[in-house]
Each structure stands twice: as C-alpha cells, then as structure tokens.
Design an enzyme around this catalytic site. Structure first.
Site, PDB file in Angstrom:
ATOM      1  N   ARG A 401       0.807  -1.218   0.000  1.00 32.20           N
ATOM      2  CA  ARG A 401       0.000   0.000   0.000  1.00 32.20           C
ATOM      3  C   ARG A 401       0.840   1.269   0.000  1.00 32.20           C
ATOM      4  NH1 ARG A 401      -1.375   0.600   5.942  1.00 32.20           N
ATOM      5  NH2 ARG A 401      -0.457  -1.222   6.953  1.00 32.20           N
ATOM      6  N   THR A 402       0.246   2.344  -0.506  1.00 32.18           N
ATOM      7  CA  THR A 402       0.845   3.669  -0.436  1.00 32.18           C
ATOM      8  C   THR A 402       0.269   4.371   0.780  1.00 32.18           C
ATOM      9  OG1 THR A 402       0.937   3.743  -2.849  1.00 32.18           O
ATOM     10  CG2 THR A 402       1.206   5.822  -1.686  1.00 32.18           C
ATOM     11  N   HIS A 403       1.138   4.783   1.704  1.00 32.96           N
ATOM     12  CA  HIS A 403       0.670   5.298   2.981  1.00 32.96           C
ATOM     13  C   HIS A 403       1.178   6.730   3.196  1.00 32.96           C
ATOM     14  CE1 HIS A 403      -0.625   5.031   7.162  1.00 32.96           C
ATOM     15  NE2 HIS A 403       0.547   5.553   7.529  1.00 32.96           N
ATOM     16  N   PRO A 404       0.360   7.640   3.758  1.00 35.13           N
ATOM     17  CA  PRO A 404      -1.044   7.458   4.144  1.00 35.13           C
ATOM     18  C   PRO A 404      -1.986   7.939   3.035  1.00 35.13           C
ATOM     19  CG  PRO A 404      -0.170   9.456   5.147  1.00 35.13           C
ATOM     20  CD  PRO A 404       0.927   8.882   4.285  1.00 35.13           C
ATOM     21  N   GLU A 408      -5.291   3.093  -0.032  1.00 35.51           N
ATOM     22  CA  GLU A 408      -4.650   1.927   0.590  1.00 35.51           C
ATOM     23  C   GLU A 408      -5.653   1.070   1.358  1.00 35.51           C
ATOM     24  OE1 GLU A 408      -2.121   2.444   4.131  1.00 35.51           O
ATOM     25  OE2 GLU A 408      -2.701   4.559   4.104  1.00 35.51           O
TER      26      GLU A 408
END
Length: 420
Positions: A401-404, A408
C-alpha cells in the site's frame, strides 16, 4: 434548451455536464476546505467569489479548443441541424433556414441525449429547469444521480436545497452505497422527501414556485414553495428530428443499415458517459478506415457520482452480482475507514466505506469495487485497470500500500460480510 440556454462546441460534457458539474462540486468542496482550514490554524476572511463567471470562461476556452482541433485536423464543421434522407444522404438546415444536402460512404450519428421533463406534470416545462440550464447559467431537485450531484453543490455554496425521491436514489447503482451517500447528505443539511411524486407546479404572485406533491405511502397531497425547481429525471436520446424511424442499432455501434453507425447516448443500453462514447468513436473510426478490428468493451467502466461524499465504483453492484451468480457464490470484503484529512478537521467519516464484491471460489475474481470518500474518482480509475487484467482478491491482498492514503484501505480489506 427549452429555456433558451445556448452553448458552444464540445457537447454535453464540456458545456452542461461533466466539466461544469465537477468545477461547481470543487467550489463546494473548497467551501468545506475553508472551514477545515480554521481547524488547522488558518485565519481566512469570508468573501464572495466569481464562481459562475470563472466556470463559464473555462468552458468557453474548451469550446475554442475544440474548434481549433477541428481546423487543425481539416474537419469541416457545419453549425446546422441534420436529418437522414437515405442511407448515403443527409439534409442539413441552418438557423436561417438555408438548406443543403451531403452524401457520404459512411454516416455516424453521435447526437447524444437531453434531459427529460415529466410532461405529465402540469407546469413542469413552463416553470422548471434542467441541468442544461443550471450547469450553464446557474439559475427543489427531483431525483436521479445528477439530482444528488446538483443538490450537493447547491447546498455546498450555501443554498437551501430539497431533493424529492419517488422510490430509490441512484437507481442502477449499489443500493448500500447509495444509502451511505444520502445519509451523509441529509446529515449535512440537504433535505430529502422520500417516496413522493410531484403532481403540479404553479407560479405564485410572489414569484415563488408552489409544488404540489403526493406521498406515495398515504396518497395524501402536500404543498411546498421554492425559488426554482430542477428536473433531473433521466435523459432521452436526441433523435426526434433525425428521421431514424427505420434504423435499428445493433451491437458494436452498427445499425440495421450497413454503412450507418451510432455512438454514445443516442444508442440504447450504452453507459451515458462521455469517455465511453469517445473511445467507441475512436475504435469505430479505426475500423472504418481498416486500421483495426477492435470492438468497444462496455463492461467494467468506472464511474463516479460527485456528491458531497463522493461515490466511485467499477464493475457489478452487490445486488447484480447476487442476481448473476447467486448469493452463496459471492464473497464481499468490506470496511469503514477514516480519511486522515478528516481527523484534525473533525469531519464526519461515518459513511466512508469500501467494499469489494468477489466470486467466492478459486482466486476470488473481483466482480465489483465500491468506494465512498475523498477523491473517489481518482481511486476507482486506478483500480479499474485491474478489471481489464482479471483482478482477484489475492492481487489486492498482495499489493503493497501507499501510505497514508484513502486508496490503501482497499488493499487492507480482510473482513467479509459473511463473517458478521
């Protein structure tokens, strides 16, 4: 339009559809952002903006851009109304009545659609407007998806807004998601009159419009007054003057006449979305000149409803997935979540929700993906690519995932509805 609203090149999307709608939606979002900014410590004075003029200037620049593109590609543009004479001939008439006929090997109809008035309601046409007028000149909303969008930005810029719904909101969309959208709108000051139907509209001496409507549960009639009434009860293809009575649209943009084709909203059963019409037109053009045999794929087209809480989706609704495959063959992964940008601003996130509808067996192929929250269109556009590649739940689970981000949350899903 029936009210005399006029616009330039570019069709519904550029002039009275997607573009002005999204810009006015953005204006409403900026109003919310200004309120959020105070929570972050910004001190911003209240001021009036020239929203209508700014939006119209942008649309006029797009009109000009379309005209330039036509000239650059040496396309002859005739500002005339056309109708079919025979399979190779079109009759065209300009605003002054000047007539001409043209012949061609192939003819493509891409006339689009126009908003419908409920002609059975006395006063509807005389006193009401449609999105053609609202989205160009900013002049109660009666419900379809565009009604919720219009109600959202009207309320967002400070206008008292009521939505009248006959049966359900967002017909054709996932009804759980529809419920989240309308609950959010009601919680933020937009009034809904459920299960009612308008009976007549009357203009009072004060200039206000009196709407008489019937409660479908009790059959009792009620009256309310409004400054304006917007009809958003669907669209109809613009075919009345085209002389197409003997033309039948079959599959793949073809008609019952081999050299006559139709693309976009004019063809029944097609998604009423500009990008599908554009892509269908490009593919048709390539086939006509012999450069390709590729056909338009109308399955799994992503779309977004630009309500105050945006709703984006691609693929099947939960109801449609159950109808096609059976409830026991469907697995639904879901979660509520709170966008990070909602936290400091203390905004309501109770309706921010995600669900992914999958086949239960095997790798659990994804049938539908649904998202309510910020930037829903941006989220679903990216995930829609996966549908073209056989997206499965395992693909989602194995994605880093790409956070934040809000997006995601889709790859974190692990709870099923079946689990309770």
């Amino acid at each position: 339009s029936l009210k005399g609203t006029k616009w330039g090149l570019g069709g519904t999307c550029v002039n009275v559809g997607c573009v002005p709608k999204k810009l006015m939606h953005q204006a409403a979002l900026l109003g919310t952002a200004l309120r959020d900014a105070r929570k972050y410590g910004w001190q911003i004075p209240e001021s009036q903006t020239a929203m209508a003029e700014a939006v119209q200037n942008h649309m006029k620049s797009l009109n000009w851009g379309h005209r330039v593109q036509l000239q650059d590609k040496k396309v002859k543009y005739l500002n005339m109304k056309g109708s079919l004479v025979d399979e190779h001939t079109v009759r065209a008439v300009d605003a002054k009545g000047k007539e001409m006929k043209m012949s061609a090997r192939n003819i493509v109809f891409a006339a689009g659609g126009r908003p419908k008035y409920p002609t059975h309601v006395p006063g509807a046409e005389e006193f009401g407007i449609t999105s053609d007028d609202l989205l160009f000149s900013f002049t109660v909303c009666v419900c379809k998806d565009v009604a919720l969008e219009c109600a959202g930005f009207l309320a967002g810029i400070g206008l008292d807004t009521t939505v009248m719904v006959r049966r359900i909101a967002l017909r054709g969309f996932d009804q759980q998601m529809s419920g989240l959208v309308t609950v959010y709108m009601e919680a933020h000051g937009i009034k809904f009159s459920w299960k009612c139907t308008p009976k007549r509209v009357k203009k009072l001496p004060s200039g206000l419009l009196q709407v008489t409507w019937m409660d479908l549960n009790t059959t009792e009639e009620h009256q309310d007054t409004f400054n304006s009434v917007l009809w958003a009860v669907g669209r109809a293809p613009e075919t009345k003057t085209l002389n197409l009575e003997k033309i039948i649209v079959a599959a793949d943009e073809a008609t019952s006449v081999p050299n006559i084709f139709a693309i976009g909203d004019i063809a029944e059963g097609r998604p009423e979305l500009t990008p599908t019409a554009i892509k269908a037109g490009r593919l048709l053009a390539r086939r006509l000149v012999g450069r390709s045999t590729e056909l338009m794929n109308y399955e799994n087209v992503a779309t977004t409803v630009f309500t105050p809480l945006e709703y984006g989706c691609v693929g099947l609704s939960e109801e449609e997935a159950e109808r096609r495959h059976g409830k026991d063959q469907i697995e639904v992964y879901h979660a509520f979540y709170k966008p990070l940008e909602f936290t400091v601003a203390e905004r309501d996130a109770t309706q921010c929700y995600i669900k992914v509808v999958c086949l239960q067996e095997g790798e659990q192929r994804v049938l539908g993906l649904h998202f309510t929250g910020p930037n829903a269109g941006e989220v679903t556009q990216g995930f829609s690519l996966g549908f073209q590649c056989g997206l499965t739940y395992e693909h989602l689970r194995n994605t880093v995932r790409t956070h934040p981000t809000c997006a995601e949350e889709l790859v974190k899903l692990n709870i099923t509805k079946r689990s309770g």
